[in-house]
Design an enzyme around this catalytic site. Structure first.
Site, mmCIF file in Angstrom:
data_model
loop_
_atom_site.group_PDB
_atom_site.id
_atom_site.type_symbol
_atom_site.label_atom_id
_atom_site.label_comp_id
_atom_site.label_asym_id
_atom_site.label_seq_id
_atom_site.Cartn_x
_atom_site.Cartn_y
_atom_site.Cartn_z
ATOM 1 N N ALA A 28 25.549 2.401 61.385
ATOM 2 C CA ALA A 28 24.987 1.870 60.135
ATOM 3 C C ALA A 28 26.044 1.099 59.354
ATOM 4 C CB ALA A 28 24.419 3.005 59.291
ATOM 5 N N GLY A 31 26.249 -2.165 61.045
ATOM 6 C CA GLY A 31 24.943 -2.813 60.943
ATOM 7 C C GLY A 31 24.686 -3.373 59.555
ATOM 8 N N ASP A 32 25.153 -2.664 58.542
ATOM 9 C CA ASP A 32 25.027 -3.132 57.162
ATOM 10 C C ASP A 32 25.718 -4.479 56.989
ATOM 11 O OD1 ASP A 32 24.615 -3.010 54.277
ATOM 12 O OD2 ASP A 32 26.699 -2.398 54.124
ATOM 13 N N SER A 33 26.922 -4.593 57.520
ATOM 14 C CA SER A 33 27.680 -5.848 57.401
ATOM 15 C C SER A 33 27.033 -6.972 58.184
ATOM 16 C CB SER A 33 29.113 -5.640 57.895
ATOM 17 O OG SER A 33 29.777 -4.723 57.061
#
Length: 196
Positions: A28, A31-33
């Site tokens: 995550a 994935g956020d970036s």
């Protein structure tokens, strides 16, 4: 992009193991970036504007409530391995509290980011793009019920299952907030009764 990515990895001596071996929170995190860069790239490519206008538009898409909405809508369209990552992300044990969203939204947003991180580290950029496209289509779909987080075209049974999962999660959230000793942190979230 694969050649450019290989060049990046070679230049900076980046080696990573199998994406499925990473914790859901590590997936995550990246994935956020990745999602943020993708959305920023799309926004900048549309017009040349002031940075605060970019920021306002991007924030509406990358916030936890929007990511949770997207995840709830597309989870049945994930592959089996992606769905396994989704469940791991949703059920992760968090050391932090959701700041501007419900814990249910925070969990679903983390699951969304974990799936994206998994696809990125797997270097499956086409599938990553397809998942983000599916997700963004949800935000443009007027039949999506923003309050319940379910598509109006779903069956009554699907809606009941989704609402039951949210109610169970909200009950757990309330118990956790009332428990000063955080004894529920030991609780195993692997099975939440949602049938996912």
């Amino acid at each position: 992009m694969n050649e450019s990515y290989e060049y990046f990895k070679k230049t900076f001596q980046v080696e990573h193991g199998r994406p499925s071996d990473y914790s859901p929170l590590a997936l995550a995190y990246i994935g956020d970036s990745i999602f943020d860069v993708m959305i920023r790239t799309m926004e900048v490519s549309r017009s040349n504007r002031q940075v605060n206008k970019y920021h306002n538009d991007v924030t509406k898409i990358v916030c936890a409530s929007s990511q949770a909405k997207m995840m709830r809508a597309i989870k049945d369209r994930l592959t089996e391995e992606e769905h396994a990552i989704y469940k791991r992300g949703r059920n992760a044990n968090f050391n932090t509290k959701a700041k501007n969203s419900s814990m249910t939204d925070y969990r679903n947003a983390t699951a969304f980011e974990a799936v994206l991180g998994y696809l990125y580290l797997k270097e499956d950029f086409e599938r990553l793009t397809d998942v983000v496209k599916m997700a963004l289509d949800v935000l443009e779909d007027n039949t999506f019920d923003t309050n319940s987080g379910v598509n109006e075209s779903t069956t009554v049974n699907d809606r009941d299952n989704s609402l039951n999962m949210d109610n169970e999660s909200n009950t757990i959230d309330n118990l956790k907030n009332n428990d000063k000793n955080n004894s529920l942190n030991k609780m195993d979230y692997e099975e939440d009764g949602s049938g996912d």
